[in-house]
Motif scaffolding. Structure first.
Motif, short mmCIF file in Angstrom:
data_model
loop_
_atom_site.label_atom_id
_atom_site.label_comp_id
_atom_site.label_asym_id
_atom_site.label_seq_id
_atom_site.Cartn_x
_atom_site.Cartn_y
_atom_site.Cartn_z
N SER A 203 0.83 -1.21 0.00
CA SER A 203 0.00 0.00 0.00
C SER A 203 0.86 1.26 0.00
O SER A 203 0.52 2.26 -0.63
N LYS A 204 1.99 1.21 0.69
CA LYS A 204 2.88 2.37 0.72
C LYS A 204 3.45 2.66 -0.66
O LYS A 204 3.50 3.81 -1.10
N GLY A 205 3.85 1.59 -1.34
CA GLY A 205 4.39 1.76 -2.69
C GLY A 205 3.34 2.28 -3.65
O GLY A 205 3.61 3.16 -4.48
N ASP A 206 2.12 1.76 -3.52
CA ASP A 206 1.03 2.18 -4.40
C ASP A 206 0.73 3.66 -4.21
O ASP A 206 0.56 4.41 -5.16
N GLU A 207 0.68 4.10 -2.96
CA GLU A 207 0.34 5.49 -2.65
C GLU A 207 1.43 6.47 -3.06
O GLU A 207 1.16 7.60 -3.44
N SER A 208 2.69 6.03 -2.97
CA SER A 208 3.81 6.94 -3.24
C SER A 208 4.20 6.98 -4.71
O SER A 208 5.01 7.81 -5.11
N ALA A 209 3.61 6.10 -5.53
CA ALA A 209 4.04 5.99 -6.92
C ALA A 209 3.65 7.16 -7.81
O ALA A 209 4.48 7.66 -8.57
N PRO A 210 2.39 7.61 -7.79
CA PRO A 210 2.00 8.61 -8.79
C PRO A 210 2.57 10.00 -8.54
O PRO A 210 2.89 10.37 -7.41
N ARG A 211 2.69 10.74 -9.62
CA ARG A 211 3.17 12.11 -9.57
C ARG A 211 2.14 12.99 -8.86
O ARG A 211 0.94 12.83 -9.01
N ARG A 212 2.62 13.95 -8.11
CA ARG A 212 1.76 14.96 -7.48
C ARG A 212 2.19 16.33 -8.01
O ARG A 212 3.38 16.63 -8.06
N GLY A 213 1.24 17.14 -8.39
CA GLY A 213 1.59 18.48 -8.86
C GLY A 213 2.06 18.48 -10.29
O GLY A 213 1.63 17.69 -11.12
N GLY A 214 2.99 19.38 -10.60
CA GLY A 214 3.44 19.57 -11.98
C GLY A 214 4.26 18.43 -12.51
O GLY A 214 4.78 17.60 -11.76
N ILE A 215 4.37 18.39 -13.83
CA ILE A 215 5.11 17.32 -14.50
C ILE A 215 6.59 17.67 -14.55
O ILE A 215 6.97 18.78 -14.92
N LYS A 216 7.41 16.71 -14.20
CA LYS A 216 8.85 16.86 -14.35
C LYS A 216 9.22 16.25 -15.70
O LYS A 216 9.27 15.04 -15.87
N LYS A 217 9.44 17.11 -16.67
CA LYS A 217 9.72 16.64 -18.03
C LYS A 217 11.09 15.98 -18.10
O LYS A 217 12.07 16.49 -17.56
N LEU A 218 11.13 14.85 -18.77
CA LEU A 218 12.39 14.12 -18.93
C LEU A 218 13.00 14.45 -20.28
O LEU A 218 12.29 14.77 -21.24
N PRO A 219 14.31 14.35 -20.40
CA PRO A 219 14.96 14.65 -21.67
C PRO A 219 14.62 13.62 -22.73
O PRO A 219 14.26 12.50 -22.42
#
Length: 219
Positions: A203-219
């Motif tokens: 459950s901890k992994g599931d909750e911590s997985a998604p992004r919160r807030g703005g998108i961090k664009k990858l190169p």
């Protein structure tokens, strides 16, 4: 295959097919089934075959919100006598009517598939922007989008899929995976989705997985 019992043989083309029913939501799938059924498996020929195909075409396509409109337009033209035999007004030339149905349905159906491809490609572009409550939701959204992409044979490179999925995860997960995975693995969506599935088993992994807030664009 007996064509004399009046049953609908072709699959229904609908906007949202239901599992367990003879329904498809992609025109190319419908067309493949249509051609397969006609490939020497129907016990009719000549005008009887043309008439049967016309009835089957209409029944299987008329419920679709876009292709159905085109099919109904052709049907109304038939009722108005546009496809009557040249020297026999009031008698339908089913070969001519069948050709009109097939041609117009094919144009409309292929156009629908192209629009669905465009929509799927846009969804890949916007995948990371969606807010999700857990990693499991990321996994489900990803798998559903992959299935639709496959069905439509849309051209979405694996690198782009991996990037979209990775950007949908939290900065912490991205930072850890960037260090722990090779460059090749970070570009492989199958590797990433498997790691996310494993992460979401707690459950901890599931909750911590998604992004919160703005998108961090990858190169």
């Amino acid at each position: 295959m007996s064509a004399t019992d009046g049953k609908l043989v072709f699959p229904l083309l609908v906007d949202k097919p239901e599992k367990g029913k003879n329904e498809v939501g992609v025109f190319s799938f419908w067309l493949d089934a249509f051609l397969s059924i006609l490939d020497g498996k129907v016990d009719l020929d000549g005008e009887k075959l043309d008439r049967w195909v016309c009835n089957q075409l209409y029944q299987s396509l008329c419920q679709h919100p876009r292709v159905g409109v085109v099919v109904n337009t052709v049907f109304q033209k038939r009722k108005a006598g546009e496809y009557d035999k040249t020297n026999s007004p009031g008698q339908v030339d089913y070969a001519k009517y069948r050709k009109a149905l097939q041609d117009e349905a094919k144009k409309a159906g292929e156009d629908c598939d192209e629009k669905q491809k465009d929509q799927v490609e846009r969804e890949w572009e916007e995948f990371a922007a969606r807010q999700r409550k857990g990693g499991t939701e990321v996994v489900n959204d990803y798998n559903n989008l992959v299935q639709r992409t496959t069905n439509l044979q849309a051209d979405v490179p694996m690198k782009k899929r991996a990037k979209a999925m990775l950007e949908s995860l939290s900065d912490t997960v991205q930072a850890v995976w960037t260090v722990s995975l090779t460059s090749a693995q970070l570009k492989d969506p199958d590797v990433l989705i498997q790691k996310l599935v494993e992460m979401c088993k707690t459950s901890k992994g599931d909750e911590s997985a998604p992004r919160r807030g703005g998108i961090k664009k990858l190169p």
